[in-house]
Scaffold this motif. Structure first.
Motif, PDB file in Angstrom:
ATOM      1  N   PHE A 395       0.923  -0.933   0.064  1.00 32.56           N
ATOM      2  CA  PHE A 395      -0.072   0.081   0.095  1.00 32.56           C
ATOM      3  C   PHE A 395       0.959   1.342  -0.144  1.00 32.56           C
ATOM      4  O   PHE A 395       0.426   2.361  -0.710  1.00 32.56           O
ATOM      5  CB  PHE A 395      -0.799   0.098   1.248  1.00 32.56           C
ATOM      6  N   VAL A 396       1.762   1.440   0.858  1.00 33.37           N
ATOM      7  CA  VAL A 396       2.930   2.537   0.865  1.00 33.37           C
ATOM      8  C   VAL A 396       3.353   2.674  -0.314  1.00 33.37           C
ATOM      9  O   VAL A 396       3.615   3.807  -1.114  1.00 33.37           O
ATOM     10  CB  VAL A 396       3.770   2.279   1.940  1.00 33.37           C
ATOM     11  N   GLY A 397       3.962   1.773  -1.149  1.00 34.83           N
ATOM     12  CA  GLY A 397       4.361   1.741  -2.382  1.00 34.83           C
ATOM     13  C   GLY A 397       3.527   2.179  -3.526  1.00 34.83           C
ATOM     14  O   GLY A 397       3.908   3.120  -4.492  1.00 34.83           O
ATOM     15  N   ARG A 398       2.198   1.760  -3.468  1.00 37.46           N
ATOM     16  CA  ARG A 398       1.273   2.201  -4.621  1.00 37.46           C
ATOM     17  C   ARG A 398       0.977   3.526  -4.195  1.00 37.46           C
ATOM     18  O   ARG A 398       0.787   4.511  -5.153  1.00 37.46           O
ATOM     19  CB  ARG A 398       0.281   1.268  -4.370  1.00 37.46           C
ATOM     20  N   LEU A 399       0.478   3.889  -2.835  1.00 38.69           N
ATOM     21  CA  LEU A 399       0.179   5.301  -2.629  1.00 38.69           C
ATOM     22  C   LEU A 399       1.339   6.326  -2.827  1.00 38.69           C
ATOM     23  O   LEU A 399       1.200   7.390  -3.468  1.00 38.69           O
ATOM     24  CB  LEU A 399      -0.365   5.661  -1.336  1.00 38.69           C
ATOM     25  N   GLY A 400       2.461   5.885  -2.517  1.00 41.04           N
ATOM     26  CA  GLY A 400       3.598   6.713  -2.625  1.00 41.04           C
ATOM     27  C   GLY A 400       4.029   6.930  -4.177  1.00 41.04           C
ATOM     28  O   GLY A 400       4.615   7.976  -4.391  1.00 41.04           O
ATOM     29  N   GLY A 401       4.097   5.879  -4.657  1.00 37.46           N
ATOM     30  CA  GLY A 401       4.295   5.765  -6.094  1.00 37.46           C
ATOM     31  C   GLY A 401       3.438   6.826  -6.903  1.00 37.46           C
ATOM     32  O   GLY A 401       4.098   7.591  -7.723  1.00 37.46           O
ATOM     33  N   GLY A 402       2.285   6.980  -6.536  1.00 39.43           N
ATOM     34  CA  GLY A 402       1.424   7.872  -7.417  1.00 39.43           C
ATOM     35  C   GLY A 402       1.763   9.393  -6.797  1.00 39.43           C
ATOM     36  O   GLY A 402       1.785  10.179  -7.560  1.00 39.43           O
ATOM     37  N   VAL A 403       2.191   9.528  -5.538  1.00 36.88           N
ATOM     38  CA  VAL A 403       2.222  10.897  -4.924  1.00 36.88           C
ATOM     39  C   VAL A 403       3.497  11.283  -5.431  1.00 36.88           C
ATOM     40  O   VAL A 403       3.682  12.274  -6.016  1.00 36.88           O
ATOM     41  CB  VAL A 403       2.135  10.922  -3.603  1.00 36.88           C
ATOM     42  N   VAL A 404       4.700  10.473  -5.342  1.00 39.09           N
ATOM     43  CA  VAL A 404       6.112  10.990  -5.771  1.00 39.09           C
ATOM     44  C   VAL A 404       6.136  11.240  -7.291  1.00 39.09           C
ATOM     45  O   VAL A 404       6.664  12.245  -7.861  1.00 39.09           O
ATOM     46  CB  VAL A 404       7.084   9.909  -5.425  1.00 39.09           C
ATOM     47  N   ILE A 418      10.983   7.034 -14.071  1.00 34.75           N
ATOM     48  CA  ILE A 418      12.181   7.019 -13.131  1.00 34.75           C
ATOM     49  C   ILE A 418      12.039   6.610 -11.872  1.00 34.75           C
ATOM     50  O   ILE A 418      12.893   5.953 -11.319  1.00 34.75           O
ATOM     51  CB  ILE A 418      12.643   8.547 -12.984  1.00 34.75           C
ATOM     52  N   TRP A 419      10.848   6.643 -11.357  1.00 36.95           N
ATOM     53  CA  TRP A 419      10.530   5.877 -10.043  1.00 36.95           C
ATOM     54  C   TRP A 419      10.496   4.331 -10.159  1.00 36.95           C
ATOM     55  O   TRP A 419      10.734   3.690  -9.202  1.00 36.95           O
ATOM     56  CB  TRP A 419       9.115   6.405  -9.584  1.00 36.95           C
ATOM     57  N   MET A 420      10.172   3.856 -11.155  1.00 35.24           N
ATOM     58  CA  MET A 420      10.366   2.404 -11.344  1.00 35.24           C
ATOM     59  C   MET A 420      11.594   2.099 -11.589  1.00 35.24           C
ATOM     60  O   MET A 420      12.107   0.820 -11.074  1.00 35.24           O
ATOM     61  CB  MET A 420       9.628   2.023 -12.707  1.00 35.24           C
ATOM     62  N   GLY A 454       4.460  -2.469  -4.924  1.00 39.11           N
ATOM     63  CA  GLY A 454       3.340  -1.408  -5.092  1.00 39.11           C
ATOM     64  C   GLY A 454       3.644  -0.300  -5.981  1.00 39.11           C
ATOM     65  O   GLY A 454       2.834  -0.077  -6.621  1.00 39.11           O
ATOM     66  N   ALA A 455       4.797   0.135  -5.793  1.00 43.18           N
ATOM     67  CA  ALA A 455       5.138   1.436  -6.864  1.00 43.18           C
ATOM     68  C   ALA A 455       5.124   1.035  -8.146  1.00 43.18           C
ATOM     69  O   ALA A 455       4.804   1.878  -8.937  1.00 43.18           O
ATOM     70  CB  ALA A 455       6.587   1.680  -6.234  1.00 43.18           C
ATOM     71  N   GLN A 456       5.668  -0.225  -8.499  1.00 47.01           N
ATOM     72  CA  GLN A 456       5.419  -0.612 -10.055  1.00 47.01           C
ATOM     73  C   GLN A 456       3.989  -0.517 -10.564  1.00 47.01           C
ATOM     74  O   GLN A 456       3.573  -0.037 -11.649  1.00 47.01           O
ATOM     75  CB  GLN A 456       5.823  -1.821 -10.237  1.00 47.01           C
TER      76      GLN A 456
END
Length: 564
Positions: A395-404, A418-420, A454-456
């Motif tokens: 969850f942190v990765g998904r929410l943070g991925g969207g925000v960052v 670049i985040w990926m 999650g960030a992916q």
């Protein structure tokens, strides 16, 4: 096409209802909660179990049909199909695990595909609808929805512990009946609305409130899961904790409720301006009928008029209109405009994004599918804590991925990919930590992998919409999602399960114990992410001009030829 719902409030109603459905769409993440029961009760080998994990991922990500349907059918119809798939698929699994009916392995494999395919239908309906309702805040919306989806495993784990007494058969029955009921209750509210313009001054605060509510939910779920592993709660306390969780999940609905009881002056002015604009357009069209043209139309304009007035116009008229410059031949879309699915398939950027996503998520899902066995191999038998930890960090990765990623594109028009790249570098380190199997590192590695995994997700979704448009976003996004089951089949089914069974045979035990059970697998996954890192760098360099075009002014600009 369904008529758009007007006003500033309906998109937020849709988003609030979608949060619940996005959590329900995470039913496929529950596989570690009942996989051990499938193995022990039905007598499956680890290879058979990992192949069921592959079925779980294939069903979850096989969304080509749902993606195509999202352009042809109303969201409520897509949700209805997903609820039926959930009922029949998980219903068969429940019949087998509860020993109500003896069923062959191949039928269970198909049933799991069907049941988890409900995730694709539910997720497609809410993602496509809300991305179109908030076209100027794609990263934020994708991060919120995918973030709640990442928390779904922890939500189901709490229900599994507090209400279902840690019974795998009861969990499958709950999914079989609960998800369809939720779809029937909320499908009316998930609907296409007039796109939010982003001009409302309170919109950033609304998004921030929903993000904060999701963070509170994540921290709450992780805390009570750890406490339940350390303490023994009574039934009444467990049910009270479950009730608090439900209340926190309802928090996103506060936004449309607030807009109902405390409408802002801006909302009224927007509605009034839209009404006056429609009236003025009506008056202009009436006056146009009474006014004679000042200039006679040119021959090209006459040809063009005949094209629009007569559907059966000849090809000669078309050629004359094109030749005289009245109209232009359709050109292939540029990156950032609306692509059809076939047009996207021939673009190098499309396949680079697919491969980057495949290496990141495909390797991560291998660990998720084998998380229970990885824990047992390292002496950790409480699967619930591992699943909840992975879910929270996912969850942190998904929410943070969207925000960052949203901050990066609006700050310096830096591509989201670049985040990926950054997270795949971190995944290489994580797999090496897994392979070392030092005492106390399992929880750290699980947490890091959850964030990167999650960030992916939350980075790929808005990137696909920005490169190839929203018109056919449903099918494009779901095709890219096939990287997940493909990775599960190659890395989990053919690699991890095979090597695990070989090591188990060497130890002459029912379950493999020790670092050698998955060490080679983790080293190979580290190599896979190294390739993914290189491809991500190439993709980022290639698409930098696209993001400079879309975000040159610090905010998203729709391309002129893009019609969503």
């Amino acid at each position: 096409m369904e008529t758009l719902k007007g006003g500033t409030r309906p998109p937020w109603v849709s988003l609030g209802a979608s949060v619940w459905l996005q959590i329900a769409s995470g039913n496929a993440y529950n596989f570690p909660l009942y996989s051990h029961s499938l193995k022990s009760v039905l007598g499956f080998s680890q290879h058979q179990l990992t192949m069921l994990g592959v079925a779980n991922d294939i069903g979850e990500n096989m969304g080509l049909v749902s993606g195509y349907a999202s352009n042809k059918l109303s969201p409520w119809v897509v949700l209805l199909i997903g609820s039926l798939a959930c009922f029949f698929g998980y219903g068969v699994l429940w019949l087998a695990l509860s020993r109500t009916v003896d069923l062959p392995y191949w039928l269970l494999w198909i049933a799991l595909c069907i049941g988890t395919n409900s995730s694709a239908w539910l997720s497609t309906a809410v993602l496509v609808t809300n991305m179109r309702n908030f076209p100027l805040s794609r990263g934020t919306v994708a991060g919120i929805l995918k973030g709640y989806s990442g928390l779904s495993a922890a939500v189901f784990t709490e229900i599994y512990s507090a209400a279902l007494q840690n019974s795998s058969s009861k969990l499958l029955l709950f999914i079989t009946l609960g998800v369809p009921v939720l779809c029937f209750l909320l499908m009316y509210f998930v609907r296409p609305c007039t796109p939010a313009t982003g001009d409302h001054s309170a919109e950033p605060c609304h998004f921030l409130f929903i993000q904060a509510a999701s963070v509170v939910l994540g921290i709450y779920l992780l805390t009570i899961t750890i406490l339940e592993g350390m303490l023994s709660f009574s039934v009444s306390v467990s049910q009270a904790l479950l009730a608090i969780m439900i209340i926190i999940i309802m928090a996103p609905l506060v936004v449309p409720v607030k807009m109902t009881f405390y409408p802002s002056n801006h909302s009224k002015s927007v509605v009034n301006s839209q009404t006056s604009r429609l009236q003025s357009l009506g008056q202009d069209s009436g006056n146009a009928e009474k006014t004679k043209p000042l200039l006679n139309p040119t021959p090209s304009e006459e040809n063009l008029g005949r094209l629009y007035e007569n559907d059966g116009a000849s090809e000669v008229d078309l050629l004359l209109a094109v030749g005289e410059g009245a109209i232009q031949k359709k050109k292939r879309p540029r990156r950032g405009e609306d692509f059809s699915f076939t047009e996207a398939l021939v673009k190098a950027d499309f396949w680079l994004l697919f491969l980057v996503y495949f290496t990141g998520v495909g390797s991560g899902v291998t660990v998720l599918n084998n998380l229970a066995q990885i824990g047992i191999a390292q002496g950790v038998y409480n699967t619930k804590i591992l699943v909840s930890l992975f879910s929270f960090c996912n969850f942190v990765g998904r929410l943070g991925g969207g925000v960052v990623s949203e901050y990066l594109v609006r700050w310096k028009a830096i591509p989201r990919t670049i985040w990926m790249t950054f997270t795949q570098v971190l995944m290489i380190l994580t797999y090496l930590i897994f392979a070392s199997a030092y005492d106390g590192t399992l929880y750290l590695a699980t947490a890091l992998l959850g964030v990167c995994y999650g960030a992916q997700f939350s980075t790929m979704v808005p990137t696909a919409s920005e490169l190839f448009g929203l018109k056919h976003f449903g099918i494009i996004f779901n095709f890219l999602s096939l990287g997940n089951p493909l990775g599960a089949y190659l890395f989990s089914g053919l690699l991890a399960g095979y090597l695990y069974d070989i090591e188990t045979a060497k130890q002459h035990q029912a379950s493999c114990v020790g670092p050698n059970c998955f060490r080679v697998t983790f080293l190979i996954l580290a190599g896979v992410c190294s390739v993914g890192t290189f491809l991500s760098i190439v993709l980022t360099v290639r698409i930098r001009p696209v993001y400079q075009m879309l975000y040159s002014g610090g905010s998203f600009r729709l391309p002129r030829s893009s019609s969503h």
